[in-house]
Motif scaffolding. Structure first.
Motif, short mmCIF file in Angstrom:
data_model
loop_
_atom_site.label_atom_id
_atom_site.label_comp_id
_atom_site.label_asym_id
_atom_site.label_seq_id
_atom_site.Cartn_x
_atom_site.Cartn_y
_atom_site.Cartn_z
N SER A 57 -44.96 -26.97 83.13
CA SER A 57 -45.47 -26.12 82.06
C SER A 57 -44.31 -25.35 81.44
O SER A 57 -43.64 -24.56 82.11
CB SER A 57 -46.53 -25.15 82.59
OG SER A 57 -47.65 -25.85 83.10
N ASP A 62 -46.84 -19.51 71.33
CA ASP A 62 -48.19 -18.97 71.47
C ASP A 62 -48.77 -19.25 72.86
O ASP A 62 -49.49 -18.42 73.41
CB ASP A 62 -49.11 -19.57 70.40
CG ASP A 62 -48.64 -19.22 68.99
OD1 ASP A 62 -48.00 -18.16 68.85
OD2 ASP A 62 -48.90 -20.01 68.07
N SER A 63 -48.50 -20.42 73.41
CA SER A 63 -49.08 -20.80 74.69
C SER A 63 -48.09 -21.67 75.46
O SER A 63 -46.92 -21.76 75.07
CB SER A 63 -50.40 -21.55 74.46
OG SER A 63 -50.17 -22.73 73.70
N GLU A 64 -48.55 -22.27 76.51
CA GLU A 64 -47.72 -23.14 77.32
C GLU A 64 -48.02 -24.61 77.00
O GLU A 64 -49.17 -24.97 76.77
CB GLU A 64 -47.97 -22.89 78.81
CG GLU A 64 -47.47 -21.53 79.30
CD GLU A 64 -47.64 -21.37 80.79
OE1 GLU A 64 -47.11 -20.39 81.33
OE2 GLU A 64 -48.31 -22.24 81.40
#
Length: 342
Positions: A57, A62-64
């Protein structure tokens, strides 16, 4: 499931049995792996053969996002897709190429070349479409600086890693196909040469973390090879048709120029100027040259070579020796006494 209509039965596990039933044997092995997904005890082992491993990951804006790197477990996935490629090879041969070759009434030599080009046309076309899609979606085509920026590119997107696994599987499957297709002995060295060249270059780009550069080079190479094998297929139907060969010759020269320019731009200018230049296999960094200390050695002060002294003359009773020849004091060679015959 039978890929060929057989009028003769062969002894079990004999040479002819394996040759005529290799696709069915591969299908049974693939089916065993797929059945393993149905049970909890064998599901973890079955996933090793189907899905790419070593997922990580990676934090994004914004995210993974999930990325992958390579490792020894990739060999299991490559082996699984080798069997799938063998099955697809047999399907194409049975339902497409054999039916076309029967209508053309080709000789044995042309029949072998027709099967080779037919298989490669389908493979190169699918690879060009797939590779172009990956290059565009990942932004490697619009941003050439991404080929060397942030090197080493240890973490790969799923579609990039899966593309490389399938490419290695295809060219590995081509080795046993030389035996299954009963390729003529005269053709084996030539086919072994280009199979091994593809394996070395694709595996090198994958293991040296040059996957982005490798994708663009494969896109150019496969496009050229597609035109060549397509032209050869049309020549079997009409020997006087040389339009595609002329088009291939023009594209071949332009493609080689692009490949050379791109390789020099990415390696000679891009990777040579990045800050991270060191040989560190643990971190996946192979950005180094064979002569790593060339600049340091050239900057060192060279010691001038000592002058060579002239040869020392050794005096003898009747002169001196020079270059193995006895000479007198005045520089002439002494005369040898003639022996009287008895």
């Amino acid at each position: 499931m039978a890929f060929r209509r057989r009028t003769k039965s062969y002894p079990l596990f004999s040479q002819e049995f394996v040759i005529h039933n290799h696709a069915d044997i591969g299908f049974c092995l693939v089916l065993c792996v797929l059945i393993g997904l149905m049970f909890e005890v064998t599901a973890k082992t079955a996933f090793l053969f189907i899905l790419p491993q070593y997922n990580v990951s990676v934090p994004a804006a914004d995210s993974e996002t999930v990325h992958y790197h390579y490792g020894p477990k990739d060999l299991l996935a490559i082996l699984f897709y080798v069997f799938i490629t063998i099955i697809l090879h047999a399907v194409v041969q049975e339902y497409i190429l054999d039916k076309i070759s029967k209508r053309l009434h080709l000789s044995k030599v042309k029949h072998s070349k027709f099967n080779e080009s037919g298989q490669l046309v389908i493979f190169h076309l699918s690879s060009v479409v797939w590779c172009f899609y990956v290059v565009v979606t990942e932004g490697y085509l619009t941003n050439p600086r991404s080929l060397w920026e942030d090197y080493p590119h240890v973490y790969l997107p799923f579609q990039v890693k899966f593309f490389y696994l399938c490419q290695l599987a295809y060219w590995l499957h081509a080795l046993p196909e030389l035996y299954f297709q009963k390729v003529r002995k005269e053709e084996i060295p030539r086919q072994l040469q280009y199979i091994c060249l593809y394996l070395v270059h694709i595996a090198g780009a994958y293991l040296l973390n040059l996957s982005r550069l490798g994708l663009l080079l494969l896109l150019l190479q496969y496009g050229t090879e597609f035109l060549f094998h397509m032209a050869r297929l049309f020549s079997f139907a009409d020997e006087n048709n040389e339009k595609l060969f002329n088009a291939w010759a023009a594209v071949f020269g332009v493609t080689r120029l692009f490949i050379l320019t791109l390789a020099v731009l990415a390696i000679g200018f891009g990777l040579a100027r990045v800050e991270n230049q060191a040989f560190d296999p643990e971190k996946g960094n192979f950005n180094t040259l064979l002569c790593a200390y060339w600049n340091e050695q050239s900057a060192k002060r060279r010691v001038p070579a000592a002058p060579r002294l002239p040869a020392r003359l050794v005096k003898r009773e009747s002169g001196y020796h020079e270059n193995g020849v006895v000479k007198a004091e005045n520089g002439t060679s002494p005369r040898t006494k003639k022996l009287k015959s008895p």
